[in-house]
Design a protein around this motif. Structure first.
Motif, PDB file in Angstrom:
ATOM      1  N   GLY A 224       0.719  -1.181  -0.003  1.00 19.26           N
ATOM      2  CA  GLY A 224      -0.090  -0.020   0.055  1.00 19.26           C
ATOM      3  C   GLY A 224       0.965   1.074  -0.043  1.00 19.26           C
ATOM      4  N   ARG A 225       0.206   2.308   0.483  1.00 21.48           N
ATOM      5  CA  ARG A 225       0.997   3.657   0.337  1.00 21.48           C
ATOM      6  C   ARG A 225       2.242   3.813   1.226  1.00 21.48           C
ATOM      7  N   GLY A 226       2.314   2.666   2.484  1.00 24.61           N
ATOM      8  CA  GLY A 226       3.639   2.466   3.314  1.00 24.61           C
ATOM      9  C   GLY A 226       4.775   2.021   2.265  1.00 24.61           C
TER      10      GLY A 226
ATOM     11  N   CYS B 188      -1.622  -4.090  -5.147  1.00 23.75           N
ATOM     12  CA  CYS B 188      -1.338  -3.031  -4.547  1.00 23.75           C
ATOM     13  C   CYS B 188      -2.532  -2.335  -4.185  1.00 23.75           C
ATOM     14  N   SER B 189      -2.432  -1.167  -3.352  1.00 23.49           N
ATOM     15  CA  SER B 189      -3.888  -0.605  -3.074  1.00 23.49           C
ATOM     16  C   SER B 189      -4.131   0.579  -4.175  1.00 23.49           C
ATOM     17  N   ARG B 190      -5.368   1.199  -4.029  1.00 19.40           N
ATOM     18  CA  ARG B 190      -5.804   2.484  -4.951  1.00 19.40           C
ATOM     19  C   ARG B 190      -4.844   3.487  -4.843  1.00 19.40           C
ATOM     20  N   ALA B 191      -4.281   3.726  -3.459  1.00 20.21           N
ATOM     21  CA  ALA B 191      -3.415   4.892  -3.226  1.00 20.21           C
ATOM     22  C   ALA B 191      -2.150   4.547  -3.903  1.00 20.21           C
TER      23      ALA B 191
ATOM     24  N   GLN C 170      -4.266  -3.567  -8.680  1.00 24.56           N
ATOM     25  CA  GLN C 170      -5.001  -3.039  -7.727  1.00 24.56           C
ATOM     26  C   GLN C 170      -6.009  -4.252  -7.186  1.00 24.56           C
ATOM     27  N   VAL C 171      -6.042  -4.214  -5.909  1.00 20.77           N
ATOM     28  CA  VAL C 171      -6.841  -5.198  -5.128  1.00 20.77           C
ATOM     29  C   VAL C 171      -8.259  -4.223  -4.676  1.00 20.77           C
ATOM     30  N   GLY C 172      -9.306  -4.574  -4.699  1.00 19.07           N
ATOM     31  CA  GLY C 172     -10.302  -4.050  -4.061  1.00 19.07           C
ATOM     32  C   GLY C 172     -11.671  -3.785  -4.786  1.00 19.07           C
ATOM     33  N   GLN C 173     -12.576  -2.875  -4.311  1.00 17.57           N
ATOM     34  CA  GLN C 173     -13.933  -2.693  -5.072  1.00 17.57           C
ATOM     35  C   GLN C 173     -13.744  -2.523  -6.782  1.00 17.57           C
ATOM     36  N   THR C 174     -12.998  -1.577  -6.646  1.00 19.18           N
ATOM     37  CA  THR C 174     -12.711  -1.218  -8.088  1.00 19.18           C
ATOM     38  C   THR C 174     -11.518  -1.732  -8.814  1.00 19.18           C
ATOM     39  N   GLY C 175     -11.087  -2.654  -8.038  1.00 20.76           N
ATOM     40  CA  GLY C 175      -9.841  -3.554  -8.714  1.00 20.76           C
ATOM     41  C   GLY C 175     -10.224  -5.064  -8.741  1.00 20.76           C
TER      42      GLY C 175
ATOM     43  N   VAL D  51      -0.697  -1.272   4.329  1.00 17.72           N
ATOM     44  CA  VAL D  51      -2.368  -1.112   3.641  1.00 17.72           C
ATOM     45  C   VAL D  51      -2.788  -0.552   4.997  1.00 17.72           C
ATOM     46  N   SER D  52      -3.794   0.342   4.951  1.00 18.10           N
ATOM     47  CA  SER D  52      -4.598   0.637   6.068  1.00 18.10           C
ATOM     48  C   SER D  52      -5.959  -0.030   6.492  1.00 18.10           C
ATOM     49  N   GLY D  53      -6.509  -0.798   5.356  1.00 21.22           N
ATOM     50  CA  GLY D  53      -7.675  -1.477   5.643  1.00 21.22           C
ATOM     51  C   GLY D  53      -8.861  -0.867   5.138  1.00 21.22           C
TER      52      GLY D  53
ATOM     53  N   THR E  88     -12.519   0.096   3.793  1.00 23.21           N
ATOM     54  CA  THR E  88     -13.573  -0.948   3.312  1.00 23.21           C
ATOM     55  C   THR E  88     -13.528  -1.152   1.658  1.00 23.21           C
ATOM     56  N   GLN E  89     -13.169  -0.377   0.845  1.00 25.24           N
ATOM     57  CA  GLN E  89     -13.226  -0.491  -0.539  1.00 25.24           C
ATOM     58  C   GLN E  89     -12.009  -1.516  -0.923  1.00 25.24           C
ATOM     59  N   HIS E  90     -10.847  -1.502  -0.012  1.00 20.79           N
ATOM     60  CA  HIS E  90      -9.732  -2.297  -0.285  1.00 20.79           C
ATOM     61  C   HIS E  90     -10.205  -3.763   0.174  1.00 20.79           C
ATOM     62  N   ILE E  91     -10.654  -3.860   1.430  1.00 22.42           N
ATOM     63  CA  ILE E  91     -10.843  -5.044   1.829  1.00 22.42           C
ATOM     64  C   ILE E  91     -12.407  -5.773   0.955  1.00 22.42           C
TER      65      ILE E  91
ATOM     66  N   VAL F  96       1.287  -6.479   7.954  1.00 20.43           N
ATOM     67  CA  VAL F  96       2.495  -5.788   8.137  1.00 20.43           C
ATOM     68  C   VAL F  96       2.024  -4.281   8.043  1.00 20.43           C
ATOM     69  N   ASN F  97       2.229  -3.949   9.390  1.00 18.99           N
ATOM     70  CA  ASN F  97       2.093  -2.113   9.585  1.00 18.99           C
ATOM     71  C   ASN F  97       2.639  -1.660  10.809  1.00 18.99           C
ATOM     72  N   THR F  98       3.172  -0.352  10.479  1.00 21.00           N
ATOM     73  CA  THR F  98       3.657   0.325  11.487  1.00 21.00           C
ATOM     74  C   THR F  98       2.782   0.745  12.520  1.00 21.00           C
TER      75      THR F  98
ATOM     76  N   GLY G 292       5.330  -3.370  12.448  1.00 23.53           N
ATOM     77  CA  GLY G 292       6.623  -2.956  12.140  1.00 23.53           C
ATOM     78  C   GLY G 292       6.804  -2.427  10.738  1.00 23.53           C
ATOM     79  N   ASP G 293       8.003  -1.879  10.386  1.00 25.47           N
ATOM     80  CA  ASP G 293       8.289  -1.399   9.119  1.00 25.47           C
ATOM     81  C   ASP G 293       8.270  -2.437   8.065  1.00 25.47           C
ATOM     82  N   LEU G 294       7.447  -2.445   7.073  1.00 27.23           N
ATOM     83  CA  LEU G 294       7.679  -3.478   6.025  1.00 27.23           C
ATOM     84  C   LEU G 294       9.093  -3.548   5.434  1.00 27.23           C
TER      85      LEU G 294
HETATM   86  C1  LIG Z   1     -15.616   4.770  -4.384  1.00 24.90           C
HETATM   87  C2  LIG Z   1     -14.096   4.317  -3.999  1.00 24.90           C
HETATM   88  C3  LIG Z   1     -13.550   3.029  -4.409  1.00 24.90           C
HETATM   89  C4  LIG Z   1     -12.348   2.489  -3.835  1.00 24.90           C
HETATM   90  N1  LIG Z   1     -11.933   1.396  -4.467  1.00 24.90           N
HETATM   91  C5  LIG Z   1     -10.584   1.147  -3.752  1.00 24.90           C
HETATM   92  C6  LIG Z   1      -9.831  -0.300  -4.352  1.00 24.90           C
HETATM   93  O1  LIG Z   1     -10.387  -0.643  -5.506  1.00 24.90           O
HETATM   94  N2  LIG Z   1      -9.034  -0.555  -3.913  1.00 24.90           N
HETATM   95  C7  LIG Z   1      -7.972   0.023  -2.928  1.00 24.90           C
HETATM   96  O2  LIG Z   1      -7.227  -0.258  -2.351  1.00 24.90           O
HETATM   97  N3  LIG Z   1      -8.551   1.136  -2.547  1.00 24.90           N
HETATM   98  C8  LIG Z   1      -9.766   1.874  -3.099  1.00 24.90           C
HETATM   99  N4  LIG Z   1     -10.412   2.711  -2.501  1.00 24.90           N
HETATM  100  C9  LIG Z   1      -9.587   3.694  -1.727  1.00 24.90           C
HETATM  101  C10 LIG Z   1      -9.401   3.372  -0.262  1.00 24.90           C
HETATM  102  O3  LIG Z   1     -10.662   4.081   0.366  1.00 24.90           O
HETATM  103  C11 LIG Z   1      -7.985   3.940   0.415  1.00 24.90           C
HETATM  104  O4  LIG Z   1      -8.169   5.291   0.229  1.00 24.90           O
HETATM  105  C12 LIG Z   1      -6.923   3.139   0.099  1.00 24.90           C
HETATM  106  O5  LIG Z   1      -7.202   1.793  -0.074  1.00 24.90           O
HETATM  107  C13 LIG Z   1      -5.812   3.436   0.871  1.00 24.90           C
HETATM  108  O6  LIG Z   1      -4.596   2.825   0.572  1.00 24.90           O
HETATM  109  P1  LIG Z   1      -3.722   2.428   1.501  1.00 24.90           P
HETATM  110  O7  LIG Z   1      -4.043   1.441   2.431  1.00 24.90           O
HETATM  111  O8  LIG Z   1      -2.434   1.884   0.665  1.00 24.90           O
HETATM  112  O9  LIG Z   1      -3.027   3.989   2.189  1.00 24.90           O
HETATM  113  P2  LIG Z   1      -3.256   4.454   3.431  1.00 24.90           P
HETATM  114  O10 LIG Z   1      -4.748   4.460   4.064  1.00 24.90           O
HETATM  115  O11 LIG Z   1      -2.822   5.877   3.436  1.00 24.90           O
HETATM  116  O12 LIG Z   1      -2.429   3.385   4.439  1.00 24.90           O
HETATM  117  C14 LIG Z   1      -1.101   3.254   4.371  1.00 24.90           C
HETATM  118  C15 LIG Z   1      -0.827   2.427   5.844  1.00 24.90           C
HETATM  119  O13 LIG Z   1       0.582   1.834   5.551  1.00 24.90           O
HETATM  120  C16 LIG Z   1       1.034   2.099   6.882  1.00 24.90           C
HETATM  121  N5  LIG Z   1       2.387   2.438   7.240  1.00 24.90           N
HETATM  122  C17 LIG Z   1       3.216   3.440   6.480  1.00 24.90           C
HETATM  123  N6  LIG Z   1       4.335   3.280   6.340  1.00 24.90           N
HETATM  124  C18 LIG Z   1       4.706   2.023   6.807  1.00 24.90           C
HETATM  125  C19 LIG Z   1       5.864   1.186   6.672  1.00 24.90           C
HETATM  126  N7  LIG Z   1       7.158   1.803   6.401  1.00 24.90           N
HETATM  127  N8  LIG Z   1       5.814  -0.109   6.920  1.00 24.90           N
HETATM  128  C20 LIG Z   1       4.298  -0.422   7.164  1.00 24.90           C
HETATM  129  N9  LIG Z   1       3.247   0.061   7.322  1.00 24.90           N
HETATM  130  C21 LIG Z   1       3.178   1.519   6.903  1.00 24.90           C
HETATM  131  C22 LIG Z   1       0.334   3.244   7.634  1.00 24.90           C
HETATM  132  O14 LIG Z   1       0.363   2.827   9.074  1.00 24.90           O
HETATM  133  C23 LIG Z   1      -1.095   3.180   7.006  1.00 24.90           C
HETATM  134  O15 LIG Z   1      -1.914   2.123   7.806  1.00 24.90           O
HETATM  135  C24 LIG Z   1     -11.575   3.572  -3.045  1.00 24.90           C
HETATM  136  C25 LIG Z   1     -12.121   4.497  -2.547  1.00 24.90           C
HETATM  137  C26 LIG Z   1     -13.188   4.862  -3.038  1.00 24.90           C
HETATM  138  C27 LIG Z   1     -13.912   6.229  -2.474  1.00 24.90           C
END
Ligand SMILES: Cc1cc2nc3c(=O)[nH]c(=O)nc-3n(C[C@H](O)[C@H](O)[C@H](O)COP(=O)(O)OP(=O)(O)OC[C@H]3O[C@@H](n4cnc5c(N)ncnc54)[C@H](O)[C@@H]3O)c2cc1C
Lengths: 314, 255
Positions: A201-203, A226-229, A241-246, A259-261, A263-266, A278-280, A296-298
């Motif tokens: 994910g974004r992390g 990967c996540s949408r971010a 991309q994994v998720g509702q739109t992936g 990955v923060s978790g 709802t749309q990802h899960i 795996v998350n900090t 921990g740090d991925l």
């Molecule tokens: C209509 C709609 C549809 C969507 N469809 C999807 C979809 O299909 N798939 C999808 O993924 N999202 C989808 N989203 C987006 C979703 O809501 C989230 O914004 C997205 O999933 C967040 O991605 P993320 O978890 O990578 O980023 P973030 O929410 O920013 O989370 C990043 C996480 O990484 C952790 N982290 C940071 N640095 C580290 C490190 N070094 N080591 C370990 N952990 C670390 C943080 O603690 C945090 O929990 C959709 C949103 C909408 C509104």
């Protein structure tokens, strides 16, 4: 009476079609099935319905959704169907929406349960499964698609009878039809079929950061997600991309890193048997969704897991 | 070329969906909003077509007054003008939504010519009805292909690619046509600051259609019961590696 549109592949009804038959059974009354195109006759013998109607026509070799809608709507009117049910797959949903508008009826998409009556009650999924809606369908002819993998499939059985017919197809209903096919990319494990999915994910922090994700996925013979971010940042292609739109995945274990978790990802990972996060952040939402976690740090944790795997294999 | 993109404003729900007390809607007091992702790609595609072919580009939404934000966002990346079918915030069902969109398309086309291509999302992210684009196409008697991840205009045709069974099915529609698209069609750009400034001055037509009775009538929303669990922590940092590999071995995916 209910009419179910049954899709088939290699001469057999698809799983999602058997799920649609199961939901239709809950409406009561006799169920007829419709199969369209080449392979339909072969599939018909294993479809548990009172009558299986097989539509055969040279023009049906390639998918043509308007032709499907005209055949489906025409048959429903002819046999006096009070409900038309289909699996919520891409092609069937497309044909059902066209049939609904031709028949002047509402369409309830992606239902997981029905209660017969007037009005008919349905429960349908929203937000790719993260939310449910209970709704009333006010019509004498309900059109319903069934959310994939939410209903237990009808047991295999044989039809009461099979009736083959040649529908009339207007030229206008063949304007939209599949003209060509692009083959799937060769090689690699697809996300949909992978036994292990490792997602960043974004992390992960950058496109280069994915090296540690790719390394672990490769060692486990899995696929990288990967996540949408990540896709919206242009770090990975949307095909990952994994998720509702992936992609929807169903691995033995899903390793979600950084990955923060949301709802749309899960929504895309509901089919995973186990989830390891795996998350900090020990308070991240994914901590109450995952079965296991490493805090921990991925960038430190993933290389250590890969090293441990290599050590035990050596 | 004249194109139209129809978009929906949806809440960004994040980690957990919370409903309003009457169970009729998502509690959005603390949430941001966005264009539903599939339509966001439709907006990007329409802007790219305009960059290639010039002409007129329009973005349309049916939604509450606040949905102007999503119309301005679309205009900030290059859409020329907006049409807002303003609702009182109550959700419209697919038949009603399509009907109102058809009326306003007919009026716009009577005034300034046919839309060569009309974009919809394959389904909205929130209600997921999978039908608005097809209903509009049928009323306008235009061909429509759905669920597309590739759209290329070539003369009087639009070549459409739809993911199916791992590969892609290809359709070719004569223009004018309607297409419903999916995220992954392209990577939408972010609006620039000057883009946002310009968007504020672009023309926006607002209409208030009347909502007809619904034949697909929402009774209530329900958050599905997830098991509320707490992940078993295998360890902290790299020291957890041995416990993770034990788990992978136990599941049978380590070798
Ligand atoms: C209509 C709609 C549809 C969507 N469809 C999807 C979809 O299909 N798939 C999808 O993924 N999202 C989808 N989203 C987006 C979703 O809501 C989230 O914004 C997205 O999933 C967040 O991605 P993320 O978890 O990578 O980023 P973030 O929410 O920013 O989370 C990043 C996480 O990484 C952790 N982290 C940071 N640095 C580290 C490190 N070094 N080591 C370990 N952990 C670390 C943080 O603690 C945090 O929990 C959709 C949103 C909408 C509104």
């Amino acid at each position: 009476m209910n009419l179910v549109l049954v899709e088939h592949v290699d001469g057999a009804a698809t799983d999602v079609s058997l799920q649609a038959l199961a939901l239709a059974a809950g409406l009561g009354g006799e169920t007829h099935a419709l199969v369209i195109g080449p392979g339909g006759a072969a599939a018909s013998v294993n479809i548990p319905a009172a009558v299986v109607h097989v539509a055969e026509h040279d023009a049906l070799d390639a998918f043509a959704p308007d032709a499907w809608a005209s055949i489906l709507g025409g048959l429903a009117e002819q046999i006096g169907a009070t409900a038309i049910v289909a699996p919520g797959s891409g092609h069937a949903t497309d044909a059902m929406a066209r049939a609904a508008v031709r028949l002047g009826e509402p369409l309830a998409a992606n239902c997981i349960s029905v209660t017969p009556g007037d009005p008919l009650l349905v429960t349908r999924v929203r937000w790719g499964g993260s939310l449910l809606e209970e709704a009333r369908l006010h019509t004498g002819r309900a059109l319903i698609t069934v959310a994939p993998h939410a209903v237990v499939a009808a047991p295999a059985g044989s039809p009461g009878s099979v009736e083959t017919f040649t529908p009339e197809i207007a030229d206008a209903d063949l304007v939209v039809r599949v003209r060509d096919r692009v083959a799937p990319p060769a090689g690699g494990v697809s996300l949909a079929d992978a036994k292990v999915v490792v997602t960043g994910g974004r992390g992960v922090g950058s496109p280069e950061g994915f090296v540690v994700v790719e390394e672990l996925a490769a060692l486990l013979g899995g696929a990288v997600g990967c996540s949408r971010a990540v896709t919206m940042s242009g770090w990975r292609p949307h095909t990952d991309q994994v998720g509702q739109t992936g992609n929807k995945i169903a691995p033995e274990i899903y390793i979600a890193c950084g990955v923060s978790g949301a709802t749309q990802h899960i929504a895309g990972a509901k089919g995973a048997k186990k989830i390891l996060a795996v998350n900090t952040d020990s308070e991240a939402p994914i901590m109450s969704i995952a079965d296991y976690a490493v805090v921990g740090d991925l960038h430190e944790v993933l290389p250590a897991i890969s090293a441990e795997l290599r050590r035990r294999r050596a | 070329m004249k194109t139209l993109v129809c978009v929906k404003r949806v809440p960004m729900t994040g980690g957990r969906i919370v409903l309003t007390e009457d169970e009729q809607a998502i509690e959005t007091k603390h949430l941001g909003f966005a264009i539903s992702p599939h339509e966001e790609c439709g907006v990007e595609e329409a802007v790219r077509l305009w960059e290639h072919h010039g002409g007129d580009t329009v973005v349309l939404t049916l939604g509450p007054a606040d949905a102007e934000e999503q119309l301005r966002d679309s205009m900030a990346i290059g859409i020329a003008r907006g049409i807002h079918l303003v609702t009182d915030g109550e959700e419209w069902d697919p038949e009603a939504t399509a009907g109102a969109i058809v009326d306003v398309i007919r009026a716009d086309e009577a005034a300034s010519g046919l839309f060569d291509l009309i974009f919809f999302g394959n389904e909205s992210a929130d209600s997921g009805g999978f039908q608005i684009g097809l209903r509009v196409a049928h009323a306008l008697d235009r061909p429509c292909a759905t669920g597309l991840k590739g759209v290329a205009v070539d003369g009087d045709l639009v070549r459409c690619e739809q993911e199916e069974g791992g590969g892609r099915d290809v359709y070719e529609l004569p223009l004018p046509a309607v297409v419903t698209v999916l995220e992954g069609l392209n990577l939408p750009r972010y609006p620039s600051v000057p883009g946002r400034m310009r968007a504020g001055r672009k023309p926006l037509e607002a209409l208030t259609p009347v909502r007809p009775a619904s034949r697909l009538e929402r009774a209530r929303l329900v958050v599905p019961e997830g098991e509320s669990k707490q992940a078993e922590v295998l360890g902290r940092g790299p020291d957890a590696a041995a416990a993770v590999v034990d788990l992978l071995e136990q599941i049978g995916v380590a070798s």
